[in-house]
Motif scaffolding. Structure first.
Motif, PDB file in Angstrom:
ATOM      1  N   ARG A   1      13.694  -3.840  -6.692  1.00  0.00           N
ATOM      2  CA  ARG A   1      14.367  -5.307  -7.501  1.00  0.00           C
ATOM      3  C   ARG A   1      13.628  -6.538  -7.301  1.00  0.00           C
ATOM      4  O   ARG A   1      13.666  -7.378  -7.942  1.00  0.00           O
ATOM      5  N   LEU A   2      12.779  -6.595  -6.161  1.00  0.00           N
ATOM      6  CA  LEU A   2      12.121  -7.770  -5.771  1.00  0.00           C
ATOM      7  C   LEU A   2      10.507  -7.723  -6.182  1.00  0.00           C
ATOM      8  O   LEU A   2       9.744  -8.528  -6.296  1.00  0.00           O
ATOM      9  N   ASP A   3      10.544  -6.356  -7.129  1.00  0.00           N
ATOM     10  CA  ASP A   3       9.134  -6.380  -7.879  1.00  0.00           C
ATOM     11  C   ASP A   3       7.878  -6.446  -6.755  1.00  0.00           C
ATOM     12  O   ASP A   3       6.839  -6.982  -7.229  1.00  0.00           O
ATOM     13  N   LEU A   4       7.925  -5.744  -5.827  1.00  0.00           N
ATOM     14  CA  LEU A   4       6.976  -5.496  -4.903  1.00  0.00           C
ATOM     15  C   LEU A   4       6.010  -4.603  -5.306  1.00  0.00           C
ATOM     16  O   LEU A   4       6.258  -3.933  -6.059  1.00  0.00           O
ATOM     17  N   PRO A   5       4.609  -4.983  -5.104  1.00  0.00           N
ATOM     18  CA  PRO A   5       3.589  -4.020  -5.481  1.00  0.00           C
ATOM     19  C   PRO A   5       3.880  -2.634  -5.024  1.00  0.00           C
ATOM     20  O   PRO A   5       4.402  -2.329  -4.114  1.00  0.00           O
ATOM     21  N   ALA A   6       3.376  -1.466  -5.889  1.00  0.00           N
ATOM     22  CA  ALA A   6       3.824  -0.086  -5.643  1.00  0.00           C
ATOM     23  C   ALA A   6       3.392   0.053  -4.161  1.00  0.00           C
ATOM     24  O   ALA A   6       4.113   1.097  -3.562  1.00  0.00           O
ATOM     25  N   SER A   7       2.108  -0.057  -3.740  1.00  0.00           N
ATOM     26  CA  SER A   7       1.794   0.160  -2.284  1.00  0.00           C
ATOM     27  C   SER A   7       2.582  -0.386  -1.262  1.00  0.00           C
ATOM     28  O   SER A   7       2.781   0.155  -0.311  1.00  0.00           O
ATOM     29  N   LEU A   8       3.217  -1.645  -1.550  1.00  0.00           N
ATOM     30  CA  LEU A   8       4.105  -2.161  -0.474  1.00  0.00           C
ATOM     31  C   LEU A   8       5.588  -1.567  -0.598  1.00  0.00           C
ATOM     32  O   LEU A   8       6.287  -1.349   0.495  1.00  0.00           O
ATOM     33  N   ARG A   9       6.006  -1.175  -1.757  1.00  0.00           N
ATOM     34  CA  ARG A   9       7.360  -0.257  -1.584  1.00  0.00           C
ATOM     35  C   ARG A   9       7.127   0.980  -0.995  1.00  0.00           C
ATOM     36  O   ARG A   9       8.170   1.373  -0.355  1.00  0.00           O
ATOM     37  N   LEU A  10       5.870   1.770  -1.230  1.00  0.00           N
ATOM     38  CA  LEU A  10       5.942   2.783  -0.380  1.00  0.00           C
ATOM     39  C   LEU A  10       5.636   2.564   1.071  1.00  0.00           C
ATOM     40  O   LEU A  10       6.164   3.282   1.702  1.00  0.00           O
ATOM     41  N   ALA A  11       4.986   1.511   1.341  1.00  0.00           N
ATOM     42  CA  ALA A  11       4.675   1.293   2.652  1.00  0.00           C
ATOM     43  C   ALA A  11       6.030   0.805   3.280  1.00  0.00           C
ATOM     44  O   ALA A  11       6.465   1.245   4.468  1.00  0.00           O
TER      45      ALA A  11
ATOM     46  N   GLY B   1       6.295   8.798  -8.518  1.00  0.00           N
ATOM     47  CA  GLY B   1       5.488   8.446  -9.566  1.00  0.00           C
ATOM     48  C   GLY B   1       4.400   7.464  -9.054  1.00  0.00           C
ATOM     49  O   GLY B   1       3.264   7.472  -9.114  1.00  0.00           O
ATOM     50  N   GLN B   2       4.953   6.456  -8.115  1.00  0.00           N
ATOM     51  CA  GLN B   2       4.164   5.320  -7.688  1.00  0.00           C
ATOM     52  C   GLN B   2       3.143   5.975  -6.712  1.00  0.00           C
ATOM     53  O   GLN B   2       1.737   5.752  -6.596  1.00  0.00           O
ATOM     54  N   TRP B   3       3.355   7.013  -5.939  1.00  0.00           N
ATOM     55  CA  TRP B   3       2.554   7.713  -4.895  1.00  0.00           C
ATOM     56  C   TRP B   3       1.507   8.504  -5.586  1.00  0.00           C
ATOM     57  O   TRP B   3       0.434   8.546  -5.166  1.00  0.00           O
ATOM     58  N   ARG B   4       1.713   8.987  -6.434  1.00  0.00           N
ATOM     59  CA  ARG B   4       0.911  10.044  -7.477  1.00  0.00           C
ATOM     60  C   ARG B   4      -0.216   8.894  -7.863  1.00  0.00           C
ATOM     61  O   ARG B   4      -1.571   9.442  -8.047  1.00  0.00           O
TER      62      ARG B   4
END
Length: 826
Positions: A88-98, A206-209
């Motif tokens: 929802r906050l549109d964080l970068p993919a790496s930060l969402r996963l982190a 999908g973001q992790w791949r």
């Protein structure tokens, strides 16, 4: 119904308050990391979501009534809630996963994302029974938890609202920016999550791949994850334990401390050693002040005994002052050494320097100024303002998270944090941001890890804004010339330092000798007017050598001592102090030892004998000979010991150092049968080059790939961060407690009465912490087969009681090794 996070005795703590406090605490920790302030919103998010799963009826019932079951687990669904909000906050993919990984593992070790992610196709299957049991079981638990949360969504949304409001107040109170999203519609966000949690979960896959396909050679994502994880778990543990947050201490006149100490302690230099120390100190002081602000990697290369400790401290305190003037926040100084045996010595010097602070009159330097951290260190934390001692649990928490301005610690503690996956190690990672690292004797790191450590330090300087000071007499070829600034001087000045001192002459003889032959040779050459140090590679050979001298002299010779890890630490400390006292009185003892005296131990003998070893190790042990240059050139004799006579004998050195190191050392010493101290610099350089060429660096490359790919634990993709081990456990070894004297018996009886018999986990842990330092002083590691069927199995660890001491333990040489040890070395 109020929602609680945890309880302390009969007192319950509100979940909304805990979430808010951890959010603000995690944000403050990330905010203090230079170059990492863009992580602050992610840190707030991680803190505010990490215990979301505790809103379930399952957890609340467990907290109040102790009723368990899989659905009481809270971390995983909390991670999904965090991932949903991150989207929802549109964080970068790496930060969402982190954020997701940090939250789901905040009570455990970090693990690879592959272990937890599920594809959208699998999530949409009609039945999760087709998935592997662990994944299917986890999904069914989440489904139950979601249904439970939906049944009380209104109350939960209200609590989330108040948690966000409190977090905003706490952040503002700390002078931190308050994210606008804290004012979101929490009821709508919660409803959306409960309806679409599988979507948020599937998007992570999908973001992790995509992320895995990108090369992360700068380790940026790795350091971001560790920064978030460390900030979260440290803030969580501190608040859950009710520990008052420590404010940064102020060390008065920190940039002048070393100068004040030297002015009070030293007079005008008179001897060659004193002049060398003075010149080194002045060179380092001048060059650090001329260093450009962007310079991050420094070296101090100088002979043993030349005063690198004080010179390094001066450089670090000057950097600290300059960086604090620029940023307003003084960086911590982390001083790391390879062995616990020299940490106390270095800590003592640093403590004396701290006492030079203006107005300091205390009996003890406060721990908030100076902290010693290793497994044998006392658990004692004192602050500068009140002089009081923190309770044991609080002290341990503050010590393990390095809440001090200067930390003296081990390579293991530092590098298993930088290259880490363990929860307890990563707590302190957030203290490294902007820090000044002093690494003493870095050549002791195993050669196969040199590329790994070098690249990790290089990237940490970039990503964490570290400053690095490498200090050694035998510096490996780390970093390019354009990356480092040598503080001891230009290349010619550094070489001249080694030429000025000519304290020892190393005579090498590569003719193979058995231990018995070497002992006979020593006795033939022994002169009563000299003190001797004999360093052998294995415990077995050192005991045999010592026994041969003892039998020959029959108590009528010089004071004879033995040291190795075969003896309990308490006795090793006592013997070292007794040897120092005898040497200071001008007596001439003989010490037979393993490598425990090799680096940093402040002993000074007239002559040294050593079994073949790496060139840098020979140089280190040569530093225990004529150390203070009070005599003309002294002698170091290097022998080549083998396990049996004849052509088939194997070098004892190869059991310890491996074939590549041993072969490189043999070739170099065979080509240089005599080495004077001025030759050491080039000899070590040639040796390191030969070893590096012969040693496979594949393990370092694979571990760097594991760090970049977040492979924290084992998997199909190759080695993981977990495989990194700076000190490898010896196979088939066990620790045993030895009741060597009345003090040891008293410690063991206290252990049995307060620890072994205590059923409550928390009280047992507290009791052991109170006893830990004394307990470990009587613990040694021995081959398991030497204890098999000989000691009872009723105690853990096994104990050698006083009435069995004579059977198992020799007062002179330690644990009795009555069978052929083969390659046993420690």
């Amino acid at each position: 119904m109020p929602y609680y996070a945890h309880k302390d005795g009969r007192r319950y703590h509100l979940l909304s308050v805990h979430l808010a406090r951890v959010a603000a605490g995690a944000a403050a920790r990330v905010q203090s990391l230079p170059g990492r302030r863009e992580l602050v919103p992610a840190a707030v998010l991680a803190g505010l979501t990490h215990d979301f799963g505790k809103y379930t009826t399952y957890f609340q019932r467990y907290l109040r009534q102790g009723q368990g079951g899989p659905a009481k687990q809270h971390a995983f669904i909390s991670g999904l809630w965090a991932a949903h909000l991150a989207g929802r906050l549109d964080l970068p993919a790496s930060l969402r996963l982190a954020v997701f990984l940090a939250v789901i593992r905040h009570h455990q070790e970090l693990a690879a994302p592959d272990e937890f992610l599920v594809s959208p196709r699998e999530l949409s299957l009609p039945s999760w029974d087709e998935l592997d049991p662990a994944t299917g079981g986890r999904l069914r638990v989440i489904k139950d938890q979601v249904a439970d949360l939906r049944s009380q969504a209104g109350a939960i949304a209200g609590s989330l609202f108040w948690a966000a409001r409190r977090a905003a107040l706490f952040l503002d109170g700390q002078g931190l920016e308050v994210p606008s999203w804290l004012e979101m519609d929490w009821s709508g966000a919660l409803e959306e999550f409960l309806d679409r949690w599988t979507v948020a979960y599937g998007e992570l896959y999908g973001q992790w791949r995509k992320l895995k396909r990108r090369a992360d050679k700068d380790l940026k994502n790795y350091f971001e994850l560790l920064s978030l994880f460390s900030a979260l778990i440290d803030a969580d543990k501190i608040h859950a334990a009710g520990v008052e947050e420590n404010k940064r201490a102020v060390i008065p006149a920190g940039e002048e401390l070393v100068e004040r100490y030297r002015a009070a302690r030293f007079t005008t230099p008179r001897t060659a050693m004193e002049m060398l120390r003075e010149n080194l100190y002045r060179n380092v002081s001048a060059r650090i002040k001329e260093a450009p602000p962007e310079q991050k990697i420094f070296t101090i290369t100088a002979p043993t005994g030349s005063g690198k400790t004080l010179a390094g401290m001066q450089a670090a305190f000057y950097l600290r002052h300059r960086l604090a003037s620029a940023s307003g926040l003084p960086p911590r100084i982390i001083y790391a050494l390879p062995f616990t045996s020299i940490i106390d010595q270095t800590h003592g010097v640093c403590e004396e320097v701290m006492r030079a602070a203006p107005g300091f009159t205390g009996a003890r330097v406060p721990t908030s100024w100076l902290l010693k951290h290793h497994h044998l260190a006392e658990i004692d934390y004192r602050q500068e303002d009140d002089g009081g001692i923190r309770p044991l649990d609080e002290a341990l928490m503050l010590i393990e998270s390095w809440q001090s301005e200067m930390v003296i610690t081990t390579f293991v503690q530092l590098f298993h944090t930088l290259i880490g996956y363990e929860n307890r190690m990563l707590k302190k990672f957030c203290r490294l941001g902007g820090a000044i690292l002093i690494l003493d004797e870095v050549q002791n790191i195993p050669v196969e890890y040199w590329p790994l450590v070098e690249e990790t330090l290089r990237r940490a300087c970039e990503q964490l804004d570290l400053r690095l000071i490498l200090m050694t007499a035998t510096r490996p070829e780390w970093f390019g010339e354009h990356e480092i600034l040598e503080l001891a001087g230009d290349p010619e000045t550094v070489r001249q330092q080694f030429r000025v001192l000519n304290r020892v002459n190393v005579f090498t003889d590569m003719i193979p000798l058995t231990v018995e032959q070497a002992a006979a040779e020593f006795l033939r050459c022994y002169r009563p007017g000299l003190s001797y140090l004999v360093v052998l590679n294995t415990i077995k050979s050192s005991i045999s050598f010592y026994t041969a001298l003892e039998e020959e002299w029959g108590g009528n010779g010089p004071p004879l001592y033995y040291l190795s890890t075969n003896i309990v630490p308490a006795e090793r400390e006592r013997r070292l102090q007794e040897i120092r006292t005898r040497l200071a009185r001008g007596e001439k003892p003989v010490l037979v030892s393993t490598q425990v005296v090799e680096a940093g131990v402040d002993l000074d003998f007239d002559e040294v004998w050593r079994d073949l070893g790496p060139v840098d190790s020979v140089v280190q042990v040569a530093g225990r000979c004529n150390r203070h240059f009070q005599r003309p050139q002294a002698k170091v004799r290097l022998l080549h010991l083998v396990d049996r006579a004849g052509d088939g004998g194997r070098s004892l050195a190869s059991y310890v150092y491996g074939k590549i190191h041993t072969l490189a050392a043999r070739r170099l010493f065979a080509a240089r049968p005599r080495l004077e101290e001025p030759d050491f610099f080039d000899a070590v350089d040639d040796y390191f080059r030969a070893v590096r060429q012969g040693k496979s660096m594949a393990e370092s490359r694979r571990l760097l790939e594991a760090m970049a790919g977040w492979r924290f634990t084992g998997g199909e993709d190759g080695p993981s961060v977990k495989d990194f081990a700076l000190i490898r456990d010896l196979p088939r070894y066990v620790q045993v407690f030895v009741c060597t004297d009345a003090a040891a018996e008293e410690v063991w009886n206290r252990y049995r009465a307060t620890v072994a018999c205590e059923r409550d986990i928390r009280r047992r842990r507290e009791a052991f912490l109170a006893l830990k330092r004394d307990f470990l002083r009587y613990l040694i590691s021995v081959p398991a087969e030497l204890l098999l069927h000989r000691l009872g199995a009723e105690s853990q660890p096994p104990v050698i009681p006083a009435h069995l001491l004579e059977e198992f333990y020799d007062a002179r040489t330690g644990f009795k090794r009555i069978i052929d040890e083969g390659a046993l070395i420690f």
